[in-house]
Design a protein around this motif. Structure first.
Motif, PDB file in Angstrom:
ATOM      1  N   ARG A  57       1.593   5.950  -7.372  1.00 23.55           N
ATOM      2  CA  ARG A  57       0.495   6.751  -7.907  1.00 23.55           C
ATOM      3  C   ARG A  57       0.963   8.187  -8.149  1.00 23.55           C
ATOM      4  O   ARG A  57       0.578   8.820  -9.133  1.00 23.55           O
ATOM      5  CB  ARG A  57      -0.689   6.722  -6.943  1.00 23.55           C
ATOM      6  CG  ARG A  57      -1.939   7.398  -7.509  1.00 23.55           C
ATOM      7  CD  ARG A  57      -3.103   7.349  -6.546  1.00 23.55           C
ATOM      8  NE  ARG A  57      -3.551   5.990  -6.313  1.00 23.55           N
ATOM      9  CZ  ARG A  57      -3.473   5.359  -5.144  1.00 23.55           C
ATOM     10  NH1 ARG A  57      -2.939   5.962  -4.103  1.00 23.55           N
ATOM     11  NH2 ARG A  57      -3.912   4.133  -5.009  1.00 23.55           N
TER      12      ARG A  57
ATOM     13  N   LYS B  10       0.830  -1.202   0.000  1.00 24.02           N
ATOM     14  CA  LYS B  10       0.000   0.000   0.000  1.00 24.02           C
ATOM     15  C   LYS B  10       0.868   1.257   0.000  1.00 24.02           C
ATOM     16  O   LYS B  10       0.583   2.227  -0.723  1.00 24.02           O
ATOM     17  CB  LYS B  10      -0.919  -0.002   1.224  1.00 24.02           C
ATOM     18  CG  LYS B  10      -1.859   1.188   1.284  1.00 24.02           C
ATOM     19  CD  LYS B  10      -2.753   1.112   2.517  1.00 24.02           C
ATOM     20  CE  LYS B  10      -3.672   2.331   2.599  1.00 24.02           C
ATOM     21  NZ  LYS B  10      -4.537   2.285   3.810  1.00 24.02           N
TER      22      LYS B  10
ATOM     23  N   GLU C  46       2.322  -2.652 -14.359  1.00 25.18           N
ATOM     24  CA  GLU C  46       1.671  -1.355 -14.152  1.00 25.18           C
ATOM     25  C   GLU C  46       2.649  -0.215 -14.431  1.00 25.18           C
ATOM     26  O   GLU C  46       2.292   0.783 -15.089  1.00 25.18           O
ATOM     27  CB  GLU C  46       1.149  -1.274 -12.724  1.00 25.18           C
ATOM     28  CG  GLU C  46       0.375  -0.021 -12.391  1.00 25.18           C
ATOM     29  CD  GLU C  46      -0.221  -0.104 -10.990  1.00 25.18           C
ATOM     30  OE1 GLU C  46      -1.154  -0.891 -10.789  1.00 25.18           O
ATOM     31  OE2 GLU C  46       0.273   0.621 -10.100  1.00 25.18           O
TER      32      GLU C  46
ATOM     33  N   PHE D  21       3.463  -4.973  -9.405  1.00 22.43           N
ATOM     34  CA  PHE D  21       3.528  -3.630  -9.971  1.00 22.43           C
ATOM     35  C   PHE D  21       4.330  -3.477 -11.258  1.00 22.43           C
ATOM     36  O   PHE D  21       4.265  -2.413 -11.888  1.00 22.43           O
ATOM     37  CB  PHE D  21       4.100  -2.664  -8.930  1.00 22.43           C
ATOM     38  CG  PHE D  21       3.224  -2.478  -7.727  1.00 22.43           C
ATOM     39  CD1 PHE D  21       1.987  -1.871  -7.838  1.00 22.43           C
ATOM     40  CD2 PHE D  21       3.638  -2.921  -6.477  1.00 22.43           C
ATOM     41  CE1 PHE D  21       1.172  -1.697  -6.735  1.00 22.43           C
ATOM     42  CE2 PHE D  21       2.832  -2.749  -5.358  1.00 22.43           C
ATOM     43  CZ  PHE D  21       1.590  -2.133  -5.488  1.00 22.43           C
TER      44      PHE D  21
ATOM     45  N   LYS E 243       2.310   1.602  -3.408  1.00 19.52           N
ATOM     46  CA  LYS E 243       1.270   2.001  -4.353  1.00 19.52           C
ATOM     47  C   LYS E 243       1.004   3.491  -4.272  1.00 19.52           C
ATOM     48  O   LYS E 243       0.841   4.167  -5.306  1.00 19.52           O
ATOM     49  CB  LYS E 243      -0.015   1.219  -4.069  1.00 19.52           C
ATOM     50  CG  LYS E 243      -1.188   1.613  -4.965  1.00 19.52           C
ATOM     51  CD  LYS E 243      -0.865   1.399  -6.427  1.00 19.52           C
ATOM     52  CE  LYS E 243      -2.018   1.819  -7.319  1.00 19.52           C
ATOM     53  NZ  LYS E 243      -1.682   1.706  -8.752  1.00 19.52           N
TER      54      LYS E 243
END
Length: 227
Positions: free
Chosen positions: A67, A60, A112, A109, A63
């Motif tokens: 982001r 988290k 991504e 990830f 992430k």
């Protein structure tokens, strides 16, 4: 140190905010470069403090950081993208140097990050050529490729996601095969830098799929479904 102490979560966020703010400096390339190294160090310490019990929390944190980077990668302002490219390059090195703890993060990830990096290439055609944004982007992508083409990661990314410690979150692409599909689609992009990079990576990556010795094998196998 902040990254390993949950009671200092607010302090860690302040440090991260400052680093990311420096990363998008509009007129100081050296500051962007140093900030990208600090961000990689931040990531390295998150990975060092990671255990099976804390992987969800660590994922988290990463992430949230990613982001913010994606926002810079998809920003039309050149300096923001240059800072993000430098950060991705150093982040790739941190993931490679922390192999014992980074596999689950790479599993979650890597596709991504690739996706957002490739999408950022849409902007470089209109950039001042003297800034070498495409060169910097491709250099950062090469850092990600060093991870992708390691045998153990190719096998992991092409397999089912199961077992203890798997992050409870879908990948942006479920498998290596789906990622290759995306690359092939982007070969038809209106933006030349996207076409050029995706063609190159497609030719290298498609032979790594089961049943493919060369890219032509993938094309023949998918001929009936190609647009």
């Amino acid at each position: 140190w902040f990254t390993s102490k949950s009671q200092f979560e607010d302090e860690a966020q302040i440090v991260l905010d400052v680093v990311l703010e420096c990363l998008e400096s509009p007129d100081d390339g050296k500051l962007r470069e140093e900030s990208s190294k600090w961000l990689a160090e931040y990531t390295k310490w998150i990975l060092k403090s990671m255990t099976t019990d804390t992987i969800q929390e660590n994922a988290k944190s990463l992430k949230n950081m990613l982001r913010r980077l994606y926002g810079l990668l998809n920003h039309p302002t050149v300096c923001k993208r240059l800072g993000a490219y430098s950060a991705i390059l150093h982040l790739s090195a941190s993931l490679l140097s922390s192999e014992s703890t980074s596999s689950k993060i790479i599993d979650q990830f890597l596709f991504e990050i690739f996706h957002h990096m490739i999408m950022s290439l849409r902007f470089v055609s209109t950039d001042d050529r003297a800034l070498d944004t495409e060169k910097n982007a491709v250099f950062a992508l090469a850092g990600l490729e060093k991870i992708l083409f390691r045998k153990k990661y190719l096998e992991m990314l092409n397999g089912e996601r199961k077992g203890k410690g798997v992050v409870n979150r879908r990948r942006v692409y479920d498998s290596l095969s789906h990622f290759v599909d995306f690359l092939f689609q982007q070969i038809g992009s209106n933006e030349k830098p996207v076409r050029r990079y995706c063609r190159q990576l497609f030719l290298r990556l498609s032979p790594k799929l089961v049943g493919c010795i060369q890219a032509l094998d993938w094309v023949k196998r998918n001929a009936k479904t190609l647009p």
